[in-house]
Design a protein around this motif. Sequence first.
Motif, short mmCIF file in Angstrom:
data_model
loop_
_atom_site.label_atom_id
_atom_site.label_comp_id
_atom_site.label_asym_id
_atom_site.label_seq_id
_atom_site.Cartn_x
_atom_site.Cartn_y
_atom_site.Cartn_z
N THR A 128 3.06 0.84 14.81
CA THR A 128 1.66 0.60 14.51
C THR A 128 1.38 -0.89 14.70
O THR A 128 2.17 -1.73 14.27
N LYS A 170 -6.65 -0.89 14.51
CA LYS A 170 -5.30 -0.36 14.30
C LYS A 170 -4.95 0.55 15.47
O LYS A 170 -5.71 1.45 15.82
N GLN A 182 -1.79 2.94 17.33
CA GLN A 182 -0.51 3.61 17.09
C GLN A 182 0.05 4.09 18.41
O GLN A 182 -0.68 4.50 19.31
N SER A 218 -3.58 5.92 20.24
CA SER A 218 -4.78 5.96 19.40
C SER A 218 -5.20 4.54 19.04
O SER A 218 -4.37 3.64 18.93
N GLU A 243 -7.97 2.83 16.28
CA GLU A 243 -8.94 3.03 15.20
C GLU A 243 -9.68 1.73 14.96
O GLU A 243 -9.07 0.66 14.83
N ARG A 272 -16.43 3.45 11.03
CA ARG A 272 -15.03 3.68 11.40
C ARG A 272 -15.01 4.75 12.48
O ARG A 272 -15.67 5.79 12.36
N ILE A 327 -12.30 6.60 15.61
CA ILE A 327 -10.95 6.72 16.16
C ILE A 327 -11.06 7.26 17.58
O ILE A 327 -11.86 8.15 17.87
N HIS A 328 -10.24 6.68 18.45
CA HIS A 328 -10.17 7.07 19.86
C HIS A 328 -8.73 7.51 20.11
O HIS A 328 -7.80 6.73 19.88
N VAL A 329 -8.55 8.75 20.53
CA VAL A 329 -7.21 9.30 20.75
C VAL A 329 -7.11 9.76 22.20
O VAL A 329 -8.01 10.44 22.70
N SER A 379 -13.03 10.81 21.13
CA SER A 379 -13.52 9.84 20.15
C SER A 379 -14.27 10.54 19.04
O SER A 379 -15.06 11.44 19.29
N LEU A 383 -15.24 8.48 11.75
CA LEU A 383 -14.52 8.79 10.52
C LEU A 383 -15.32 8.23 9.35
O LEU A 383 -16.06 7.25 9.50
#
Length: 195
Positions: free
Chosen positions: A85, A98, A100, A166, A168, A179, A181-183, A190, A193
């Motif tokens: 991370t 953030k 990962q 990912s 965030e 917030r 998140i993009h994965v 996307s 959150l």
Amino acid sequence: MKLDLPENYNKIEDTLNASEKILTSAVSNSRTLFHTLVVSSWNGKKILSRVMVLREFNLDGRKMRFHTDYRAPKIKNFSNNSITTVLGYDPELKIQIKLQGNIKVHYDDEITKLAWNESTSRSKKCYSVKGGSSKVINDPVDYDIKEFEVEEGYKNFAVLLFSFNSLEFLYLKSSGHRRAIHVWDKKIKSNWLIP
């Protein structure tokens, strides 16, 4: 350097675009807090975190590059468990990012040669310290680098390539936090959150 960032983040694509601007700029801008990121990993017993200098960011390739001493304990750690991370926060921007993914260690290959050749003499000097980092010693003065041949440090130089899946993004603002998140799997997905 002033970044052209949105006043509000009401479109999810703005969170990814802002992240790209921030991290791309941070590679060469040592004044931003995103230039030095927290890189965390798991060694089988505990989480290990260290602050590392961002040397490259590429959103399209989903990679980040860091440099380190090949003798450091983190090399064995990342070789045994690559899950990582990366975290950064800047209170002035009110933004946390953030990521990962996984780290791959490169040593004495084309990637390290290219990175070494692009490094300044001042950066190369760090790899000339005798012994390697994190070892118990009696007197730190014995390890001050006084005389060195700058190119000799290459034998201790390694590159960590972080491939993220990912990202965030968190924006803190009293009128409304955001917030997202993009994965990435086969394509990007996307989602917003709850902040």
